[in-house]
Structure formats: structure tokens, C-alpha cells
Design a protein around this motif. Structure first.
Motif, PDB file in Angstrom:
ATOM      1  N   MET A   1       0.855  -1.191   0.000  1.00  0.00           N
ATOM      2  CA  MET A   1       0.000   0.000   0.000  1.00  0.00           C
ATOM      3  C   MET A   1       0.895   1.246   0.000  1.00  0.00           C
ATOM      4  N   SER A   2       0.597   2.194  -0.859  1.00  0.00           N
ATOM      5  CA  SER A   2       1.431   3.382  -0.987  1.00  0.00           C
ATOM      6  C   SER A   2       1.314   4.256   0.256  1.00  0.00           C
ATOM      7  N   GLN A   3       2.371   5.034   0.475  1.00  0.00           N
ATOM      8  CA  GLN A   3       2.399   5.915   1.641  1.00  0.00           C
ATOM      9  C   GLN A   3       1.309   6.972   1.570  1.00  0.00           C
ATOM     10  N   LEU A   4       1.006   7.444   0.338  1.00  0.00           N
ATOM     11  CA  LEU A   4      -0.044   8.460   0.186  1.00  0.00           C
ATOM     12  C   LEU A   4      -1.396   7.907   0.633  1.00  0.00           C
ATOM     13  N   LEU A   5      -1.695   6.666   0.253  1.00  0.00           N
ATOM     14  CA  LEU A   5      -2.971   6.068   0.637  1.00  0.00           C
ATOM     15  C   LEU A   5      -3.043   5.858   2.151  1.00  0.00           C
ATOM     16  N   ILE A   6      -1.913   5.464   2.739  1.00  0.00           N
ATOM     17  CA  ILE A   6      -1.870   5.281   4.199  1.00  0.00           C
ATOM     18  C   ILE A   6      -2.154   6.609   4.918  1.00  0.00           C
ATOM     19  N   ASP A   7      -1.542   7.681   4.428  1.00  0.00           N
ATOM     20  CA  ASP A   7      -1.778   9.001   5.029  1.00  0.00           C
ATOM     21  C   ASP A   7      -3.245   9.411   4.909  1.00  0.00           C
ATOM     22  N   LYS A   8      -3.868   9.096   3.774  1.00  0.00           N
ATOM     23  CA  LYS A   8      -5.279   9.436   3.590  1.00  0.00           C
ATOM     24  C   LYS A   8      -6.158   8.665   4.580  1.00  0.00           C
ATOM     25  N   LEU A   9      -5.861   7.385   4.783  1.00  0.00           N
ATOM     26  CA  LEU A   9      -6.640   6.580   5.721  1.00  0.00           C
ATOM     27  C   LEU A   9      -6.484   7.103   7.149  1.00  0.00           C
TER      28      LEU A   9
END
Length: 423
Positions: free
Chosen positions: A1-9
Motif C-alpha cells: 500500500m502506498s504511503q499516500l494512501l496510508i496518510d489518507k486513511l
């Protein structure tokens, strides 16, 4: 999972940044790890720990804090849940967001821009007007647009369009077309040829430069001078019997590459006196908005110029590359100038006349005409500059004409009667 998606979650779930202090902070961290409570961005400062933890993880810390005799101080709250809590009393704000999203969704159901690509002979405005007659226009529901039908109507409505493609991208209808390089006259000639056998006849006075016949019987050769209407290639081939007599004819659509040496008369004249626009550098701008089909202009208080040129710029508002909105910003810039009478020098007039002649020659070249001799003279006097003369060129010649059907029996009867009279 990309870091950007993790930050969004993390943002959607909400998290806090806290400071940990007390008797056994290291034991606190170990217990969090054993219970799979995620912490991140851990920093040690002044014998205290600072880190980030989710809202859900924060709710699980009470027994750990009690066991390790530590305490937490919340430094910062981040995330969507805190945003909602902060603005929970501002109902109009959220109503505006909902209304804006609703408007964007409704506008996404319509076509707000029609883009035409690949057209050379037909202008964008002509094609857009043609589409409007077929009930395809700005503001039309996308669900009522049939791209396949648009393609068929464009090919049927324009003889020089041999291929068309229509597709919807966002709120934009993209029309890609390909035009036949042949002129409308050539297309009409081809249509006439499809109806039956045809000849090729001269359409202007010329000297035959070359002829390459693929179908039909050539009637001229290189060096022959022809007049308009003279037969160049006949659309029938004689078939002889054993006696060497013409028994019948095979009719066909004449096909040949025929080039002739012709002349174009050229004449152009302009006055040595002209009005020169001396721009002062002063400009004034006015603005407006076009919403759907309505246009609004903002009033301005600056004094109008007496003489000016106007430059109009239109900017389409869009979200992304293809989501156009039914709003255009208009900017009109007026540039002031003063008219002053001036006179071309001899060199300037000669240069301008040569440029006009070059433009005329360029237009001929684009039509497949080869210029082999230039006999244009440019003369200037105190009042006028005149260019006059002829251009000797090599160009395709020949137009189609229906082939006359020959009755062999009648032709033989006429020959016999002619022989009897001679006897």
C-alpha cells in the motif's frame, strides 16, 4: 500500500499527537507494541516522548496508563472527525458543500464544450452549426448524444469528410474528422464517373507536358496544344475482329495523370500612401462572464479611446483536463493608436509586392501547381505600386465528361453510304 494512501486513511480515521511522561514510559511503549496499538513519528525530547496515535488506539490506553503510572497530554488533533466536530454548528457551511457537490454532479451530466479536430476545409463554426441542426449542442444531456449517429451524419452531410469519430470525455464532446484532400469538384467528378463510362477532356488551354493513361484510350501526346473541351482520354477501347474491323467497344471510366503547361495572369496594385497605426502603449481592459448562453459585462469608468484595436481572450473554466463548466471568463483589451499618413519607400513597396506575389505562388504550390517561369514585373511610381504579368506553370488538367455510346451497326451503315456516294 502506498504511503499516500496510508496518510489518507489516517486522516479519515483521525489521529492525535501526544506527549508521554511519567514513571515508566518505556514500559508503556512495550505494552502498546504487545497489544498491537500503532504509534508513529516517535520522538524523545527532554526526558519525554512525543508520538502520533489514532483515535481508536487512544481509547485503548487507559489501562496501560494506569499500570505504568504515566500520563498523556494531547498536543494536536488532526483528521476528518475533528474537522466535523469543529464545524458541527455551521450548518450552512455543510449545506453549501452538499449543494456544490450536487451542482457539480448535475453539470457533469451535460456537454459544455465541443472540440473539433482534423478539419481543414470546413471551419469549426460550420461543423458546430451543423451539429446544432442535428440537436447536438452545448448544454445537451450526454445521455441523449449518440456518438455513432453523429459520425454517420457527419459523413453523410459533408462529401469531403471520409472518416469521423465522436467520443465523450468528461463534459466535452470530441469530434475527430479526416477530410479528403480532393476538392469538391473532384469528388463530384468521381461520383459522376461511378454512374457510367466517362472521358477526360481539357478544362483550359494548355500544352500537354505528360500523360500516363491507366484506363481508356489516349487521344493526345506530349507537346500537343489543346483547347477547353478537347478530348484527352476516351472512355472506350475498340475491340477488333479477325478482319481488323471494330466489332465492339469496351467502355470504362477513364483514369489518367495528365499534366499541362498553362499560364496564370497575375495583377496586383496598391497605393503608395497608407494610414499607419502608431500605438501609444496605453491599454484598457474590460471583463465579463458568459454563463450558459447569457453574457454579463462589468462596467468600467475609464474614458474610451478614440482609435483602438480590440483583442478578446476567452478562458473556459474547467476541473481537470476534460471537466468543463458552463462558465467562460472574457477579457477585452483595447490598445490605443493614432492614425498617421505615411508613404512607402520604393524598396518597401517592392518588398511588399514581392511578398504578395510569393503568397500567391505559395497558394498555387499547395494546390499541386509547379511554377516553371515567372514573368511578373513590378513597377512603382509616385502614386501606386503595380505588379503585372504571367506565371507559366505545370498543373494537372482534365475534367470528366460522359462517354458517348457508339452503335457499331449504325456506324457501319453510315460508312457504307459514304462509300456508295463516293462511287
Amino acid at each position: 500500500m502506498s504511503q499516500l494512501l496510508i496518510d489518507k486513511l489516517k486522516y479519515l480515521q483521525g489521529y492525535v499527537r501526544v506527549r508521554l511522561s511519567g514513571y515508566a514510559p518505556e514500559r508503556f511503549l512495550n505494552l502498546c507494541s504487545n497489544r498491537n496499538i500503532l504509534i508513529w513519528n516517535l520522538e524523545y525530547q527532554d526526558e519525554q516522548y512525543e508520538f502520533c496515535i489514532s483515535v481508536r488506539g487512544m481509547k485503548q490506553l487507559k489501562p496501560i496508563l494506569k499500570k505504568t503510572r504515566t500520563k498523556l497530554v494531547i498536543l494536536e488533533r488532526t483528521g476528518f472527525p475533528f474537522f466535523l466536530r469543529r464545524y458541527r454548528k455551521r450548518k450552512l457551511f455543510f449545506a453549501g458543500i452538499v449543494l456544490c457537490c450536487g451542482l457539480l454532479y448535475v453539470m457533469s451530466l451535460f456537454v459544455w464544450k465541443i472540440e473539433v479536430n482534423g478539419n481543414l476545409h470546413e471551419t469549426d463554426n460550420n461543423i458546430i452549426k451543423f451539429l446544432e441542426e442535428k440537436q447536438v449542442y452545448h448544454g445537451r444531456l450526454k445521455s441523449k448524444i449518440n456518438c455513432e449517429k453523429i459520425e454517420e451524419e457527419l459523413r453523410a452531410g459533408y462529401e469531403d469528410i471520409i472518416w469521423a469519430s465522436a467520443k465523450l470525455e468528461g463534459t466535452m464532446l470530441v469530434i475527430d474528422i479526416q477530410e479528403n484532400l480532393a476538392t469538391n469538384q473532384q469528388a463530384q467528378e468521381q461520383q459522376d464517373a461511378d454512374d457510367g463510362p466517362s472521358d477526360l477532356v481539357a478544362d483550359k488551354e494548355a500544352e500537354i507536358y505528360s500523360i500516363l493513361t491507366r484506363k481508356g484510350t489516349p487521344k493526345v501526346e506530349k507537346g500537343i496544344k489543346v483547347q477547353p473541351g478537347d478530348l484527352l482520354v476516351e472512355g472506350k477501347n475498340p475491340v477488333t475482329n479477325d478482319a481488323g474491323e471494330i466489332a465492339s467497344y469496351q467502355y470504362c471510366v477513364s483514369d489518367a495523370d495528365i499534366f499541362g503547361i498553362t499560364q496564370y495572369a497575375y495583377e496586383d496594385s496598391f497605393s503608395m500612401q497608407y494610414q499607419y497605426k502608431d500605438f501609444s502603449g496605453r491599454e484598457r481592459a474590460s471583463y465579463g462572464i458568459r454563463l450558459f448562453q447569457m453574457q454579463f459585462r462589468f462596467p468600467h469608468i475609464l474614458r474610451k479611446f478614440q482609435n483602438y484595436d480590440t483583442i478578446t481572450d476567452e478562458y473556459n473554466l474547467k476541473l481537470g483536463e476534460t471537466f468543463y463548466l458552463p462558465i467562460q471568463l472574457i477579457r477585452e483589451t483595447q490598445r490605443e493608436y493614432q492614425e498617421a499618413p505615411k508613404k512607402y519607400s520604393k524598396d518597401e513597396a517592392m518588398q511588399l509586392a514581392k511578398q504578395k506575389l510569393e503568397d500567391f505562388c505559395k497558394e498555387l504550390t499547395e494546390k499541386g501547381v509547379q511554377i516553371i517561369e515567372n514573368n511578373v514585373m513590378i513597377v512603382t511610381d509616385e502614386k501606386n505600386c503595380t505588379a503585372c504579368g504571367t506565371l507559366k506553370v505545370i498543373e494537372p488538367i482534365g475534367v470528366r465528361r460522359a462517354t458517348s455510346i457508339t452503335d457499331i451497326s449504325q456506324e457501319r451503315q453510315m460508312e457504307d453510304e459514304s462509300d456508295g456516294e463516293n462511287d
